[in-house]
Design an enzyme around this catalytic site. Structure first.
Site, PDB file in Angstrom:
ATOM      1  N   LYS A  53     -47.532  55.041  -6.611  1.00  0.00           N
ATOM      2  CA  LYS A  53     -47.254  55.567  -5.277  1.00  0.00           C
ATOM      3  C   LYS A  53     -48.046  56.834  -5.034  1.00  0.00           C
ATOM      4  O   LYS A  53     -48.622  57.042  -3.965  1.00  0.00           O
ATOM      5  CB  LYS A  53     -45.746  55.819  -5.116  1.00  0.00           C
ATOM      6  CG  LYS A  53     -44.957  54.544  -4.889  1.00  0.00           C
ATOM      7  CD  LYS A  53     -43.467  54.710  -5.089  1.00  0.00           C
ATOM      8  CE  LYS A  53     -42.788  53.339  -4.958  1.00  0.00           C
ATOM      9  NZ  LYS A  53     -41.412  53.306  -5.437  1.00  0.00           N
ATOM     10  N   GLN A  97     -36.561  57.058  -6.495  1.00  0.00           N
ATOM     11  CA  GLN A  97     -36.810  55.796  -7.198  1.00  0.00           C
ATOM     12  C   GLN A  97     -35.511  55.257  -7.806  1.00  0.00           C
ATOM     13  O   GLN A  97     -34.789  55.979  -8.486  1.00  0.00           O
ATOM     14  CB  GLN A  97     -37.868  56.037  -8.293  1.00  0.00           C
ATOM     15  CG  GLN A  97     -38.344  54.789  -8.999  1.00  0.00           C
ATOM     16  CD  GLN A  97     -39.114  53.841  -8.092  1.00  0.00           C
ATOM     17  OE1 GLN A  97     -39.841  54.256  -7.205  1.00  0.00           O
ATOM     18  NE2 GLN A  97     -38.954  52.547  -8.318  1.00  0.00           N
ATOM     19  N   ASP A 120     -37.804  54.512   2.650  1.00  0.00           N
ATOM     20  CA  ASP A 120     -37.354  53.275   2.005  1.00  0.00           C
ATOM     21  C   ASP A 120     -36.494  52.439   2.958  1.00  0.00           C
ATOM     22  O   ASP A 120     -36.266  51.255   2.717  1.00  0.00           O
ATOM     23  CB  ASP A 120     -36.480  53.609   0.783  1.00  0.00           C
ATOM     24  CG  ASP A 120     -37.223  53.478  -0.537  1.00  0.00           C
ATOM     25  OD1 ASP A 120     -38.129  52.637  -0.620  1.00  0.00           O
ATOM     26  OD2 ASP A 120     -36.865  54.216  -1.465  1.00  0.00           O
TER      27      ASP A 120
HETATM   28  N1  GUN Z   1     -36.839  50.274  -7.135  1.00  0.00           N
HETATM   29  C1  GUN Z   1     -37.341  49.023  -6.983  1.00  0.00           C
HETATM   30  N2  GUN Z   1     -37.855  48.861  -5.760  1.00  0.00           N
HETATM   31  C2  GUN Z   1     -37.682  50.029  -5.120  1.00  0.00           C
HETATM   32  C3  GUN Z   1     -38.022  50.482  -3.816  1.00  0.00           C
HETATM   33  O1  GUN Z   1     -38.564  49.773  -2.972  1.00  0.00           O
HETATM   34  N3  GUN Z   1     -37.677  51.774  -3.534  1.00  0.00           N
HETATM   35  C4  GUN Z   1     -37.049  52.573  -4.423  1.00  0.00           C
HETATM   36  N4  GUN Z   1     -36.734  53.801  -4.059  1.00  0.00           N
HETATM   37  N5  GUN Z   1     -36.720  52.184  -5.636  1.00  0.00           N
HETATM   38  C5  GUN Z   1     -37.035  50.921  -5.976  1.00  0.00           C
END
Ligand code: GUN
Length: 287
Positions: A53, A97, A120
């Site tokens: 990211k 995350q 998100d």
């Molecule tokens: N863990 C797995 N996929 C995601 C996601 O799209 N966003 C976040 N914050 N955590 C994740």
């Protein structure tokens, strides 16, 4: 023989568009979009996602910061960090995350992120807006799937769409986006009776269950579009999806590979949401 939907290629095209837009935005506004990523603990898969990211942000000219907190971080410490990021003008998107270590309350953290920085789209405010079809942000993975379909010329309108998996991150919002695109949507899960028969009705089959090579040719209608959201590690360390690609590919009309299908699109949609959040912030600054 199915068309292979190339998520890497489509993702690169969209990221290039975002990069151009970000450049124009920075020139007009005097600031760049900013994303903060928070990771707690040392889950190896999460660490890879977070690194990717940050790299993706740099490539499109965004400001980004990663807050890597130790596994024994308290709820209060995490809450304080979210509060600080909520009030930081350089930060337009905040992503915590998941999964968090077991002693931390995910719901509490997600509720604490300001909805206009919730890139998100996990805050109940944004989940509700998605449900009524008036979203500010689209959840990254389902939005990535919709973009793959759109750029491959596949329109869900009127089609039988089957989503396998009902998670809050993928299955449920995926069903909603397909419904808003006028698909006729069925959601399947671990308690679904005769899963194979339901899947075989699908014109568009989206699989997000986290079980390696679970969907075989016997679960796919000839000519169906098959979207594989799975990311599983085989014992030999290789990444594999929820769909048995080699078996399904001769039956389907189009199929996404793993890796190189949905995966790259998720981060691309995160970048898109961060740009959207920055644009909103610019509007608000102008009042
Ligand atoms: N863990 C797995 N996929 C995601 C996601 O799209 N966003 C976040 N914050 N955590 C994740």
């Amino acid at each position: 023989m199915a068309t292979r939907i190339d998520g890497k290629l489509i993702s690169a095209q969209i990221r290039e568009e975002i990069k151009q837009e970000s450049r124009a935005f920075a020139a007009a506004q005097g600031f760049v979009p900013g994303l903060a990523v928070v990771i707690v603990g040392d889950n190896p898969a999460s660490q890879v996602y977070v690194r990717n990211k940050k790299k993706a942000c740099e490539e499109v000219g965004f400001y980004s910061e990663v807050h890597a907190l130790p596994a024994d971080t308290t709820q209060e410490q995490l809450n304080l960090l979210v509060d600080r990021l909520n009030g930081d003008d350089r930060i337009h998107g905040i992503l915590v995350q998941l999964p968090l270590p077991a002693h931390l309350d995910e719901t509490e953290v997600l509720l604490r992120i300001r909805p206009d920085k919730d890139v998100d789209a996990f805050h109940p405010y944004n989940v509700g807006k998605i449900m009524i079809g008036n979203p500010d942000f689209l959840p990254c993975t389902p939005a990535g799937v919709m973009a793959l379909l759109e750029r491959s010329g596949i329109d869900p309108a009127g089609k039988r769409c089957v989503v396998v998996g009902r998670s809050n991150i993928v299955g449920k919002p995926m069903a909603m986006l397909l419904l808003h695109a006028n698909g006729t949507v069925t959601v399947c899960h671990s308690k679904t009776r005769d899963l194979g028969a339901v899947c075989r009705e699908a014109d568009i089959l989206v699989v997000a269950i986290g079980r390696a090579d679970f969907v075989g040719a016997d679960m796919v209608k000839p000519g169906a579009v098959v979207i594989d959201v799975g990311m599983n590690r085989r014992p030999d360390g290789k990444l594999t999806g929820d769909v048995d690609y080699a078996a399904v590919e001769p039956v389907a009309s189009a199929i996404t590979p793993v890796p190189g299908g949905v995966g790259p699109m998720t981060i691309t949609m995160l970048l898109k949401n961060t740009l959207t959040a920055a644009k909103k912030a610019a509007e608000n600054r102008r009042g």
